[in-house]
Write a protein that holds these residues in place. Structure first.
Motif, mmCIF file in Angstrom:
data_model
loop_
_atom_site.group_PDB
_atom_site.id
_atom_site.type_symbol
_atom_site.label_atom_id
_atom_site.label_comp_id
_atom_site.label_asym_id
_atom_site.label_seq_id
_atom_site.Cartn_x
_atom_site.Cartn_y
_atom_site.Cartn_z
ATOM 1 N N GLU A 15 0.826 -1.204 0.000
ATOM 2 C CA GLU A 15 0.000 0.000 0.000
ATOM 3 C C GLU A 15 0.864 1.259 0.000
ATOM 4 O OE1 GLU A 15 -2.443 -0.645 3.407
ATOM 5 O OE2 GLU A 15 -3.814 -1.977 2.323
ATOM 6 N N LEU A 16 1.928 1.258 0.788
ATOM 7 C CA LEU A 16 2.830 2.402 0.830
ATOM 8 C C LEU A 16 3.481 2.618 -0.530
ATOM 9 C CD1 LEU A 16 4.375 4.639 2.278
ATOM 10 C CD2 LEU A 16 6.020 2.902 3.032
ATOM 11 N N LEU A 17 3.960 1.548 -1.141
ATOM 12 C CA LEU A 17 4.584 1.653 -2.461
ATOM 13 C C LEU A 17 3.581 2.166 -3.496
ATOM 14 C CD1 LEU A 17 6.980 1.226 -4.337
ATOM 15 C CD2 LEU A 17 6.265 -1.158 -4.580
ATOM 16 N N ASP A 18 2.367 1.661 -3.459
ATOM 17 C CA ASP A 18 1.337 2.139 -4.396
ATOM 18 C C ASP A 18 1.081 3.630 -4.230
ATOM 19 O OD1 ASP A 18 1.042 -0.378 -5.494
ATOM 20 O OD2 ASP A 18 -0.809 -0.846 -4.394
ATOM 21 N N ARG A 19 1.021 4.110 -2.999
ATOM 22 C CA ARG A 19 0.782 5.544 -2.763
ATOM 23 C C ARG A 19 1.943 6.376 -3.296
ATOM 24 N NH1 ARG A 19 -1.087 3.938 2.427
ATOM 25 N NH2 ARG A 19 0.825 4.692 3.364
ATOM 26 N N VAL A 20 3.167 5.933 -3.048
ATOM 27 C CA VAL A 20 4.342 6.665 -3.530
ATOM 28 C C VAL A 20 4.353 6.686 -5.053
ATOM 29 C CG1 VAL A 20 6.870 6.621 -3.679
ATOM 30 C CG2 VAL A 20 5.741 6.278 -1.468
ATOM 31 N N LEU A 21 4.093 5.541 -5.674
ATOM 32 C CA LEU A 21 4.094 5.497 -7.135
ATOM 33 C C LEU A 21 2.985 6.362 -7.729
ATOM 34 C CD1 LEU A 21 4.861 1.735 -7.774
ATOM 35 C CD2 LEU A 21 6.392 3.678 -8.118
ATOM 36 N N ASP A 22 1.814 6.342 -7.132
ATOM 37 C CA ASP A 22 0.718 7.189 -7.622
ATOM 38 C C ASP A 22 1.085 8.660 -7.564
ATOM 39 O OD1 ASP A 22 -0.873 4.999 -8.124
ATOM 40 O OD2 ASP A 22 -2.097 5.225 -6.306
ATOM 41 N N ARG A 23 1.851 9.040 -6.554
ATOM 42 C CA ARG A 23 2.239 10.433 -6.392
ATOM 43 C C ARG A 23 3.415 10.810 -7.293
ATOM 44 N NH1 ARG A 23 3.676 10.432 -1.118
ATOM 45 N NH2 ARG A 23 5.875 10.312 -1.637
ATOM 46 N N GLU A 24 4.390 9.919 -7.438
ATOM 47 C CA GLU A 24 5.634 10.263 -8.115
ATOM 48 C C GLU A 24 5.661 9.949 -9.616
ATOM 49 O OE1 GLU A 24 7.969 12.055 -6.737
ATOM 50 O OE2 GLU A 24 6.932 12.032 -4.809
ATOM 51 N N LEU A 25 4.986 8.909 -10.062
ATOM 52 C CA LEU A 25 5.063 8.540 -11.476
ATOM 53 C C LEU A 25 4.602 9.645 -12.425
ATOM 54 C CD1 LEU A 25 4.175 4.752 -11.728
ATOM 55 C CD2 LEU A 25 6.368 5.869 -12.122
ATOM 56 N N PRO A 26 3.524 10.363 -12.121
ATOM 57 C CA PRO A 26 3.129 11.428 -13.049
ATOM 58 C C PRO A 26 4.219 12.484 -13.251
ATOM 59 C CG PRO A 26 1.323 10.932 -11.582
ATOM 60 C CD PRO A 26 2.528 10.170 -11.075
ATOM 61 N N ARG A 27 5.006 12.733 -12.217
ATOM 62 C CA ARG A 27 6.063 13.726 -12.310
ATOM 63 C C ARG A 27 7.116 13.312 -13.353
ATOM 64 N NH1 ARG A 27 10.065 15.208 -7.378
ATOM 65 N NH2 ARG A 27 8.219 14.669 -6.204
ATOM 66 N N TYR A 28 7.342 12.018 -13.480
ATOM 67 C CA TYR A 28 8.380 11.518 -14.382
ATOM 68 C C TYR A 28 7.810 10.855 -15.635
ATOM 69 C CZ TYR A 28 11.192 12.355 -10.263
ATOM 70 O OH TYR A 28 11.807 12.952 -9.197
ATOM 71 N N ALA A 29 6.530 11.046 -15.899
ATOM 72 C CA ALA A 29 5.881 10.375 -17.010
ATOM 73 C C ALA A 29 6.551 10.662 -18.341
ATOM 74 C CB ALA A 29 4.396 10.738 -17.061
ATOM 75 N N GLU A 30 6.875 11.918 -18.580
ATOM 76 C CA GLU A 30 7.492 12.284 -19.865
ATOM 77 C C GLU A 30 8.870 11.617 -20.017
ATOM 78 O OE1 GLU A 30 9.188 16.218 -22.187
ATOM 79 O OE2 GLU A 30 7.636 16.504 -20.664
ATOM 80 N N ALA A 31 9.680 11.672 -18.992
ATOM 81 C CA ALA A 31 11.000 11.057 -19.048
ATOM 82 C C ALA A 31 10.885 9.556 -19.236
ATOM 83 C CB ALA A 31 11.797 11.373 -17.786
ATOM 84 N N LEU A 32 9.943 8.920 -18.558
ATOM 85 C CA LEU A 32 9.760 7.479 -18.710
ATOM 86 C C LEU A 32 9.291 7.139 -20.110
ATOM 87 C CD1 LEU A 32 8.094 6.696 -15.273
ATOM 88 C CD2 LEU A 32 10.359 5.968 -16.023
ATOM 89 N N GLU A 33 8.454 7.972 -20.671
ATOM 90 C CA GLU A 33 7.981 7.752 -22.030
ATOM 91 C C GLU A 33 9.154 7.822 -23.009
ATOM 92 O OE1 GLU A 33 5.601 6.945 -25.193
ATOM 93 O OE2 GLU A 33 4.998 6.918 -23.082
ATOM 94 N N ARG A 34 10.019 8.813 -22.839
ATOM 95 C CA ARG A 34 11.181 8.931 -23.731
ATOM 96 C C ARG A 34 12.147 7.757 -23.574
ATOM 97 N NH1 ARG A 34 13.572 14.458 -22.430
ATOM 98 N NH2 ARG A 34 12.004 14.550 -20.831
ATOM 99 N N LEU A 35 12.316 7.280 -22.349
ATOM 100 C CA LEU A 35 13.193 6.128 -22.133
ATOM 101 C C LEU A 35 12.642 4.883 -22.803
ATOM 102 C CD1 LEU A 35 14.168 6.579 -18.392
ATOM 103 C CD2 LEU A 35 15.698 6.684 -20.361
ATOM 104 N N GLY A 36 11.329 4.796 -22.896
ATOM 105 C CA GLY A 36 10.706 3.628 -23.513
ATOM 106 C C GLY A 36 10.770 3.615 -25.031
ATOM 107 N N GLN A 37 11.210 4.701 -25.625
ATOM 108 C CA GLN A 37 11.252 4.770 -27.099
ATOM 109 C C GLN A 37 12.538 4.224 -27.656
ATOM 110 O OE1 GLN A 37 10.479 8.835 -28.192
ATOM 111 N NE2 GLN A 37 8.392 8.741 -27.401
#
Length: 67
Positions: free
Chosen positions: A45-67
């Motif tokens: 549950e703690l990990l899910d809360r952290v990921l829900d909060r932090e992933l949007p901040r890095y969404a663009e960078a993660l998208e570029r890494l996936g290309q």
């Protein structure tokens, strides 16, 4: 606090076998299983809360890494 745990025959037999294999009481095995479950789900549950909060901040960078 005391409580009653009702198990069906299969659950009781599985718990009995596990306790015998480990040389522990059925109560001790059941209490450890509860502690393990609470710890595991609390961490998830703690990990899910952290990921829900932090992933949007890095969404663009993660998208570029996936290309």
């Amino acid at each position: 606090m005391a409580m009653t745990l009702r198990l069906d025959e299969q659950e009781t037999e599985a718990l009995r076998r596990r306790a015998e294999l480990e040389g522990r009481s059925m109560q001790d095995v059941a209490r450890q299983a509860v502690r393990d479950y609470v710890e595991r789900t609390s961490k998830r549950e703690l990990l899910d809360r952290v990921l829900d909060r932090e992933l949007p901040r890095y969404a663009e960078a993660l998208e570029r890494l996936g290309q």
